[in-house]
Structure formats: structure tokens, C-alpha cells
Write a protein that holds these residues in place. Structure first.
Motif, PDB file in Angstrom:
ATOM      1  N   GLU A 186       0.842  -1.195   0.000  1.00 24.70           N
ATOM      2  CA  GLU A 186       0.000   0.000   0.000  1.00 24.70           C
ATOM      3  C   GLU A 186       0.876   1.244   0.000  1.00 24.70           C
ATOM      4  O   GLU A 186       1.951   1.265   0.605  1.00 24.70           O
ATOM      5  N   ARG A 187       0.386   2.269  -0.703  1.00 26.91           N
ATOM      6  CA  ARG A 187       1.085   3.547  -0.754  1.00 26.91           C
ATOM      7  C   ARG A 187       0.083   4.665  -0.540  1.00 26.91           C
ATOM      8  O   ARG A 187      -1.060   4.568  -1.010  1.00 26.91           O
ATOM      9  N   THR A 188       0.514   5.709   0.143  1.00 24.34           N
ATOM     10  CA  THR A 188      -0.359   6.857   0.392  1.00 24.34           C
ATOM     11  C   THR A 188       0.325   8.130  -0.080  1.00 24.34           C
ATOM     12  O   THR A 188       1.509   8.348   0.193  1.00 24.34           O
ATOM     13  N   TYR A 189      -0.446   8.955  -0.790  1.00 29.78           N
ATOM     14  CA  TYR A 189       0.022  10.261  -1.234  1.00 29.78           C
ATOM     15  C   TYR A 189      -0.867  11.355  -0.644  1.00 29.78           C
ATOM     16  O   TYR A 189      -2.058  11.132  -0.389  1.00 29.78           O
ATOM     17  N   ASN A 220     -15.464   3.135  -6.421  1.00 33.87           N
ATOM     18  CA  ASN A 220     -16.227   2.054  -7.041  1.00 33.87           C
ATOM     19  C   ASN A 220     -15.530   1.465  -8.270  1.00 33.87           C
ATOM     20  O   ASN A 220     -16.041   0.519  -8.876  1.00 33.87           O
ATOM     21  N   TYR A 221     -14.381   2.021  -8.636  1.00 35.95           N
ATOM     22  CA  TYR A 221     -13.707   1.612  -9.872  1.00 35.95           C
ATOM     23  C   TYR A 221     -12.327   1.053  -9.578  1.00 35.95           C
ATOM     24  O   TYR A 221     -11.741   1.304  -8.521  1.00 35.95           O
ATOM     25  N   THR A 222     -11.804   0.293 -10.544  1.00 31.21           N
ATOM     26  CA  THR A 222     -10.443  -0.236 -10.435  1.00 31.21           C
ATOM     27  C   THR A 222      -9.581   0.101 -11.648  1.00 31.21           C
ATOM     28  O   THR A 222      -8.359   0.072 -11.553  1.00 31.21           O
ATOM     29  N   ASP A 223     -10.206   0.409 -12.791  1.00 29.30           N
ATOM     30  CA  ASP A 223      -9.452   0.728 -14.005  1.00 29.30           C
ATOM     31  C   ASP A 223      -9.329   2.244 -14.131  1.00 29.30           C
ATOM     32  O   ASP A 223     -10.326   2.937 -14.356  1.00 29.30           O
ATOM     33  N   PHE A 224      -8.098   2.745 -13.991  1.00 29.74           N
ATOM     34  CA  PHE A 224      -7.881   4.192 -13.984  1.00 29.74           C
ATOM     35  C   PHE A 224      -7.000   4.648 -15.148  1.00 29.74           C
ATOM     36  O   PHE A 224      -6.175   5.552 -15.005  1.00 29.74           O
ATOM     37  N   VAL A 252      -7.941   1.432  -5.149  1.00 35.61           N
ATOM     38  CA  VAL A 252      -7.940   2.681  -4.380  1.00 35.61           C
ATOM     39  C   VAL A 252      -8.799   2.488  -3.142  1.00 35.61           C
ATOM     40  O   VAL A 252      -9.996   2.178  -3.241  1.00 35.61           O
ATOM     41  N   ARG A 253      -8.193   2.672  -1.973  1.00 35.70           N
ATOM     42  CA  ARG A 253      -8.864   2.358  -0.712  1.00 35.70           C
ATOM     43  C   ARG A 253      -9.291   3.597   0.069  1.00 35.70           C
ATOM     44  O   ARG A 253     -10.105   3.506   0.993  1.00 35.70           O
ATOM     45  N   PHE A 279      -5.476  16.641   0.001  1.00 41.01           N
ATOM     46  CA  PHE A 279      -6.117  15.471  -0.595  1.00 41.01           C
ATOM     47  C   PHE A 279      -5.266  14.255  -0.279  1.00 41.01           C
ATOM     48  O   PHE A 279      -4.072  14.221  -0.590  1.00 41.01           O
ATOM     49  N   THR A 280      -5.864  13.249   0.352  1.00 40.03           N
ATOM     50  CA  THR A 280      -5.167  12.019   0.720  1.00 40.03           C
ATOM     51  C   THR A 280      -5.738  10.864  -0.092  1.00 40.03           C
ATOM     52  O   THR A 280      -6.960  10.680  -0.140  1.00 40.03           O
ATOM     53  N   ILE A 281      -4.859  10.094  -0.718  1.00 36.29           N
ATOM     54  CA  ILE A 281      -5.295   8.955  -1.518  1.00 36.29           C
ATOM     55  C   ILE A 281      -4.374   7.773  -1.243  1.00 36.29           C
ATOM     56  O   ILE A 281      -3.147   7.908  -1.215  1.00 36.29           O
TER      57      ILE A 281
END
Length: 251
Positions: A106-109, A146-150, A167-168, A181-183
Motif C-alpha cells: 500500500e502507498r499513500t500520497y 467504485n472503480y479499479t481501471d484508472f 484505491v482504498r 487530498f489524501t489517496i
């Protein structure tokens, strides 16, 4: 022996993390410092790449070198040797199979915005003067989960096997004089976070509705998403690994 190195850097002076033939990078500076102090040629493998001007509050790499008798002393000497915009926090032994990139789960930006001109945050955050609808931006961010293909957020002509990302977390918060903004995801595509932020800013300014994110993602077209925001506001803040990576320390 294989070691993990935990470090951080302010990316303004560098053309990203990864070695390049005609530009200064964080990897190049770190490898030179390690090679000098350990008196052997050191090559490191990072947890991922960051683009030119992007910062990292927490980054890891691994290296295969001879036994290090005192890792704390090496950290101290490295920090005295490295430029002020790169700092090493820890060096520790791991299993020979541990991999800084492939074992990361996992990575967070974070992306930082300021709403008013600030000479103290000029190099650290992106200035947006236009009015922004924060609830609409957060609604859009939640719809993205709700998506996985970005593919629509990926840099054009990127050579990857898949555009799928888990994306969690994706949320805006207000921290005093800046918006953050945290992702968080298992992986990110090249330029993805900056393209996501640019798209959310379009929503915040009323150029798109939150529901428009559905057709943007379905298009798989980078041209349908917002412009990429400047690199100076982007920070890699956390890289997570399975607990076993740290349990396998040998000293």
C-alpha cells in the motif's frame, strides 16, 4: 546481505527518484553517498518512482551490500554527507528475498493546496484562487472508489501491463491554511494522483459534476480527465509492507 533503507526527500532540485542519464535524481545522490561511505559500489531498488519535483516523506529502497556493523552510525554519517533535502531515517537488515517495490502492499500520497498566496508555502503547495466546492470534490472522490481501471488518469503512452489499482481511500480535508487530498492504493499509475487532483478541481470549480466522473473513467481517455496539477504539491507520505518484512530483521 540485503538491507532496507528508509529515507525522505524534498524533490524540488531533482528530476524525480529514478536514475536518468542527463538529469540529477534522488537515486543517483543516494547511491553515490552509500557507495562512498560503504566503500563498495551500491545500487538501490526503490519502492516506486516519483516524478520531477515530487516529494517523499517516507520512501524505502533495498540494497545488497556487505555486513553493516553499526547501522545507526551509518545513518548518522549518511545524513552528514547527503544534501539538506535528503534524509535517511533507518537502515535495517531483511530477508534476502525482501523487495522494496514488489513487497509493498500500500502507498499513500497527499496533495497540498493553498487558497491564498503564501510566500511560506510557495514551494510546498499549489495555489488555487478560484472558489471550490469541497463537498462536491469529496463526493466525486468517493465515487472513484467504485472503480479499479484508472487508465483515464495515466500518463499517455505509459508501458504498463495493467491500469488496475485498488484505491482504498480518497478524501479532502482542511488543515488550517491548506487543503489536503489524501489517496491510498495498492499501486499508482504514472501521473495518476496529479491527474485525479486536476479532475477534482474541475468538479470543485463547477466545470464538471460529481457524476461526470463515471463517463471520464469509462472513457479510458486521458484527454477526458482534468489537467495535471503541479508536482510541487505532491507528497508520498507512506509505504506499507507486510509485518513479516520487519520481523525478519536479523539484528
Amino acid at each position: 546481505m540485503r538491507y532496507f533503507v528508509q529515507f525522505s526527500y524534498f524533490g524540488k532540485a531533482y528530476h524525480g527518484w529514478q536514475n536518468q542519464p542527463n538529469a540529477i535524481t534522488v537515486q543517483e545522490i543516494l547511491e553515490k553517498a552509500l557507495s562512498t561511505l560503504l566503500r563498495e559500489k551500491v545500487e538501490v531498488v526503490g519502492a516506486g518512482r516519483t516524478d520531477a519535483g515530487v516529494h517523499a516523506k517516507q520512501m524505502f529502497c533495498h540494497m545488497d551490500v556487505g555486513s553493516i556493523s553499526d547501522s545507526d552510525e551509518l545513518v548518522y554519517r549518511l545524513n552528514a554527507f547527503l544534501p539538506d533535502d535528503i534524509a535517511v531515517q533507518a537502515i535495517f537488515p531483511v530477508a534476502d528475498t525482501a523487495h522494496a517495490r514488489f513487497d509493498a502492499v500500500e502507498r499513500t500520497y497527499e496533495y497540498w493546496l493553498v487558497r491564498e498566496k503564501s510566500p511560506f508555502l510557495f514551494d510546498y503547495a499549489h495555489l488555487v484562487k478560484h472558489p471550490l466546492n469541497l463537498p462536491a470534490m469529496n463526493r466525486t472522490a468517493q465515487l472513484m472508489l467504485n472503480y479499479t481501471d484508472f487508465e483515464c488518469f495515466s500518463k499517455s503512452n505509459t508501458d504498463v501491463k495493467t491500469f488496475k489499482c485498488d484505491v482504498r481511500e480518497a478524501v479532502w480535508t482542511v488543515d488550517k491554511d491548506k487543503w489536503v487530498f489524501t489517496i491510498t492504493a495498492d499501486r499508482f499509475l504514472r501521473n495518476m494522483v496529479r491527474a485525479v487532483v486536476g479532475t477534482l478541481l474541475d468538479v470543485g470549480q463547477g466545470k464538471m459534476s460529481p457524476e461526470d466522473i463515471h463517463k471520464v473513467i469509462a472513457s479510458k481517455d486521458r484527454g477526458e480527465a482534468g489537467v495535471s496539477v503541479p508536482a510541487k504539491g505532491l507528497y508520498l507520505t507512506k509505504v506499507s509492507y507486510p509485518k513479516e518484512i520487519f520481523d525478519e530483521q536479523k539484528g
